[in-house]
Scaffold this motif. Structure first.
Motif, short mmCIF file in Angstrom:
data_model
loop_
_atom_site.label_atom_id
_atom_site.label_comp_id
_atom_site.label_asym_id
_atom_site.label_seq_id
_atom_site.Cartn_x
_atom_site.Cartn_y
_atom_site.Cartn_z
N ARG A 26 17.90 13.16 65.17
CA ARG A 26 17.78 11.86 65.81
C ARG A 26 18.27 10.77 64.85
O ARG A 26 17.83 10.71 63.69
N TYR A 72 3.20 8.05 64.78
CA TYR A 72 3.91 8.90 65.73
C TYR A 72 3.55 8.50 67.16
O TYR A 72 2.38 8.32 67.50
N GLY A 73 4.56 8.38 67.98
CA GLY A 73 4.37 8.01 69.38
C GLY A 73 4.59 6.54 69.65
O GLY A 73 4.69 6.14 70.80
N ALA A 260 0.65 8.29 78.47
CA ALA A 260 1.88 8.25 77.69
C ALA A 260 1.61 7.67 76.30
O ALA A 260 0.58 7.05 76.04
N SER A 261 2.57 7.85 75.40
CA SER A 261 2.45 7.33 74.04
C SER A 261 2.49 5.81 74.03
O SER A 261 3.05 5.19 74.92
N PRO A 278 -1.69 18.28 72.94
CA PRO A 278 -0.79 18.21 74.09
C PRO A 278 -1.43 18.81 75.33
O PRO A 278 -2.18 19.78 75.24
N MET A 310 3.52 11.97 69.38
CA MET A 310 4.64 12.86 69.70
C MET A 310 5.27 12.45 71.03
O MET A 310 5.74 11.34 71.18
N SER A 311 5.22 13.32 72.03
CA SER A 311 5.91 13.06 73.29
C SER A 311 5.00 12.42 74.33
O SER A 311 5.42 12.20 75.47
N GLY A 312 3.78 12.11 73.97
CA GLY A 312 2.87 11.51 74.94
C GLY A 312 2.25 12.54 75.87
O GLY A 312 2.49 13.75 75.76
N ASP A 313 1.43 12.03 76.82
CA ASP A 313 0.65 12.89 77.71
C ASP A 313 -0.16 13.91 76.93
O ASP A 313 -0.27 15.08 77.32
N TRP A 314 -0.70 13.44 75.80
CA TRP A 314 -1.64 14.23 75.02
C TRP A 314 -3.06 13.80 75.39
O TRP A 314 -3.34 12.62 75.57
#
Length: 409
Positions: A26, A72-73, A260-261, A278, A310-314
């Motif tokens: 990235r 993070y996030g 979400a994050s 997660p 991270m990618s959220g939805d944790w």
């Protein structure tokens, strides 16, 4: 023709091959490059036990010492930093095209705010626990009134602005006066205690640009996260930067929920820990043999944790384990909180994170959570000599308890 870096000739792929590298790292965003060029550390992780323990390095632009924080996030969604105001000194004068909220971690002092072309400076005082906002693009200066350094935690919309314009000079030297955000009214920084429903979700809200003490201010009953939970959301400076202040009662803990994050919880009173994992691990990660993939962050005032990294939805779940209730403030940045996200105007939404899974929401009811959660919480409280107030009825399915008489929380 625009200036371009040295170019490498691109070749089409051969038959049966795909174009491009396939795997790649990235790249840095403009805000990442900006932070790096500032010459101070950038702390990255899911949280930090206390921001007071972060390294403080001389910061030429601000005139103090500090560190950036990018949990993070939150990357690209909003930014944060901690800065030390020199003893009996001041930070450099600033003006910028991004919003800024400030929590005083340690010390006392004052802030001067004025618009371009104004000779009069509006001033207000602050102390440890004060929360205030700086109006967008207003000139301001932070002054230390004590003989010891003051420490400030700042949340900003700088990543949003810098990643869009990619021009530092424009961000810090734009002459536009946002008089709709700050007209110079004498009472702009006068604390307001009136409570009204927020216009989106109907939750308790205060329209105020300064709260002198968020550690001890009154919070109205909310009940959405845990029994007896209290909460207020300040509406500050016309900001898109969204935040709230909440408190869980002693001996009680939050239901796990997911979203979400963006949200970062800031511990301002008490001590505790957060578990986050997660959604792919399910609602019972320890029982299902996946507990080693659950992340934990411990904290005390003033500690941080990214609720959905991270990618959220944790899923994430918060536990206060001290003798006083766990008081937190959650910072979401601009246009990130579920009810404030862009979407089709008029679309029907629900308070997803405050509604149990069996009712269509994303919160894990106590009766459905991993058994380890309650066991560890009660063991931790016993070790601290604090009684648990998680009543047995909380762990019954709602259908089993519907005929019970209501009890005050």
């Amino acid at each position: 023709m625009h200036d371009t870096p040295d170019q490498v000739h691109w070749h089409e792929p051969k038959a049966g091959e795909n174009a491009g590298l396939g795997t790649f790292k990235r790249p840095q965003m403009p805000y990442d490059r900006f932070m790096e060029a500032e010459g101070v550390p950038v702390y990255r992780g899911i949280g930090v036990r206390r921001v007071q323990d972060l390294p403080l390095v001389p910061w030429r632009r601000l005139g103090g010492r500090g560190s950036y924080i990018q949990l993070y996030g939150t990357e690209g969604l909003w930014g944060a930093y901690v800065v030390e105001v020199p003893a009996a000194g001041a930070l450099n004068e600033e003006r910028h095209l991004y919003e800024k909220v400030v929590l005083v971690v340690e010390g006392r002092g004052s802030t001067e705010v004025w618009q371009e072309g104004q000779t009069r400076r509006h001033a207000f005082e602050w102390q440890a626990g004060s929360l205030f906002t700086i109006p967008i693009n207003a000139r301001h200066r932070l002054i230390n009134a004590a003989n010891a350094p003051a420490l400030l935690l700042c949340g900003t919309t700088a990543p949003n602005v810098m990643n869009l314009f990619d021009n530092v000079g424009f961000v810090f030297n734009c002459p536009t006066v946002f008089s709709d955000r700050f007209s110079g009214a004498d009472d702009y920084f006068k604390p307001r205690d009136d409570i009204e429903p927020d216009p989106v979700r109907g939750l308790a809200m205060r329209r105020t640009n300064l709260i002198p003490d968020i550690v001890n201010c009154e919070l109205p009953l909310d009940n959405r996260r845990s029994p007896g939970y209290r909460r207020i959301e300040p509406a500050m400076g016309g900001n898109r930067f969204y935040l709230w202040i909440g408190q869980h009662e002693t001996g009680r803990y939050s239901k796990a929920h997911k979203h979400a994050s963006a949200a970062v919880l800031v511990c301002i009173k008490g001590k505790g820990y957060t578990y986050t994992w997660p959604e792919t691990l399910g609602v019972n990660p320890w029982r299902d043999g996946k507990g080693d993939k659950v992340l934990r962050q411990d904290y005390e005032p003033v500690g941080l944790v990214s609720a959905a990294p991270m990618s959220g939805d944790w899923f994430h779940q918060h536990f206060g384990v001290g003798r006083e209730g766990l008081r937190i403030t959650a910072w979401h940045g601009p246009n990130n909180q579920r009810s404030r996200k862009p979407g089709r105007p008029g679309e029907q939404l629900m308070d997803y994170g405050a509604i149990d899974l069996d009712k269509g929401g994303s919160a894990i009811p106590y009766w459905q959570e991993d058994p380890r959660i309650r066991r560890e919480f009660e063991e931790t409280l016993r070790g601290a000599g604090v009684p648990s107030r998680m009543e047995e009825r909380f762990y019954r399915p709602s259908s089993d308890a519907k005929d019970e008489p209501p009890q005050l929380m």
